[in-house]
Design an enzyme around this catalytic site. Structure first.
Site, PDB file in Angstrom:
ATOM      1  N   ASP A 178      -9.267  -2.092   2.001  1.00 48.03           N
ATOM      2  CA  ASP A 178      -9.030  -1.497   3.322  1.00 48.03           C
ATOM      3  C   ASP A 178     -10.096  -1.930   4.332  1.00 48.03           C
ATOM      4  OD1 ASP A 178      -6.852  -0.114   2.260  1.00 48.03           O
ATOM      5  OD2 ASP A 178      -8.126   1.534   1.588  1.00 48.03           O
ATOM      6  N   ASP A 218       0.823  -1.206   0.000  1.00 46.50           N
ATOM      7  CA  ASP A 218       0.000   0.000   0.000  1.00 46.50           C
ATOM      8  C   ASP A 218       0.862   1.262   0.000  1.00 46.50           C
ATOM      9  OD1 ASP A 218      -2.693   0.517  -0.278  1.00 46.50           O
ATOM     10  OD2 ASP A 218      -3.008   0.970   1.831  1.00 46.50           O
TER      11      ASP A 218
END
Length: 374
Positions: A276, A229
């Site tokens: 997420d 990420d």
């Protein structure tokens, strides 16, 4: 008197045997949470909800609902091994960069039409699966499991080698109409509310049906995606570019202002990727099943759940402060791992928690080792 108090405490303390795991068919656990999640989804159409609060509430309730739905008598359908966890960030990177190249060198409308149509169809089936336990109860018992055979999916060169038979129960067939209608609504309008309904269904079903198998596997996966990420958000424009161009229910959308004020203007939405929600949600669900397997004498679920909320809240705060996109897993991964680790250290159970492995994962690992030996 002391004995009576002790007896009352023992009665209130749930045990593994007294907790009936969900059978996957009857009304699912956390019914109030399901209702609250539905209310949250619809609320912005009635009253303006600050997007920062909306992001946190939607993500938290989705993780909460998916986690409780994962506590089933039957183990989750899919389980991840250490090898799978190590490969996941690499495979994810290849897919993400592939999408970036597609959007760069092919017409945006073509890529979105092909990919979003497929994902939207899957989303319609996800809505069907999430709503099925509620709808099944509305049918007489003799119709609940009655199957209806539909035309098989034909052979498609390079994709499907042989026909795939399709058989649905009466409740599943009844749900096809509203779920497919919602999918068609999204496909034609790209409405944000339809997008969120599909995205939340994806997330709940993913958390419910996939298991990380063990705490060590979960740690490997989360640490790998932590680096993934950070790299794709801070070091390249790839992830932000794909998120903005990919018109599919792979993210949740939250109005930044009142819907009436945005009427007639270009909508302005905040976004939260489903990864997420689902990736840390799988770890939260794993710790809930850990508590269940230990007769609720442990409370790791509470720690990791609030750790997730805190990590996501930190993401929103930093994003608003710097006015720039943030890799949510940068804040969420340390939050969930450190809260569990700190909780385990305080209870003197760090080694026990680290070695925790669900039964089906242990069986799969033993079968893999046996296959390698042969």
């Amino acid at each position: 008197m002391a004995a009576e108090i002790q007896q009352n405490r023992s009665i209130r303390q749930p045990t593994f045997h007294s907790y009936v795991k969900w059978d996957g068919v009857s009304a699912p656990p956390a019914l109030k949470a399901h209702g609250l999640l539905l209310l949250l989804t619809m609320l912005p159409t009635i009253v303006h909800v600050p997007y920062s609060l909306s992001v946190i509430l939607h993500a938290a309730m989705t993780v909460y609902v998916g986690s409780w739905r994962s506590v089933k008598a039957e183990p989750p359908q899919e389980s991840m091994s250490h090898k799978d966890a190590m490969k996941f960030p690499i495979v994810g990177s290849c897919v993400l960069f592939g999408l970036f190249l597609l959007f760069k060198y092919l017409p945006k409308w073509l890529v979105n039409t092909l990919l979003s149509s497929y994902i939207t169809l899957l989303g319609a089936f996800a809505i069907n699966a999430v709503a099925l336990p509620f709808v099944t109860r509305l049918f007489p018992e003799h119709l609940q499991n009655k199957g209806v055979k539909l035309p098989s999916i034909p052979v498609i060169p390079l994709l499907i080698k042989e026909p795939i038979p399709i058989e649905l129960s009466i409740p599943e067939l009844a749900l096809c109409v509203p779920s497919l209608s919602l999918g068609v609504w999204y496909a034609y309008t790209k409405n944000w509310l339809a997008n969120n309904a599909l995205g939340i269904s994806f997330s709940v079903l993913g958390i419910e049906q996939v298991s990380l198998g063990s705490v060590s596997t979960a740690t490997i996966l989360l640490c790998g995606l932590f680096v993934y990420d950070i790299f794709w958000v801070f070091c390249t424009p790839v992830m932000v570019n794909v998120a903005k161009n990919f018109e599919a229910p792979i993210k949740l959308l939250f109005p930044r202002g009142p819907l009436r004020a945005m009427a007639g203007t270009k909508p302005n939405f905040a976004m939260l990727g489903l990864g997420d929600i689902v990736i840390p949600g799988l770890f939260v669900a794993l710790m809930l099943r850990y508590d269940v397997d230990h007769s609720f004498k442990t409370t790791y679920f509470q720690s990791v759940f609030w750790g997730y909320v805190g990590g996501l809240g930190t993401t929103i705060f930093v994003m608003n402060y710097f006015k720039a996109a943030q890799p949510a897993l940068l804040y969420i991964v340390p939050a969930v791992l450190l809260t569990v680790a700190a909780h385990a250290v305080l209870r003197g159970e760090l080694s026990q928690v680290w070695k925790y492995q669900e039964d089906h994962a242990a069986e799969n690992e033993a079968a893999d080792q046996q296959a390698i030996a042969v």
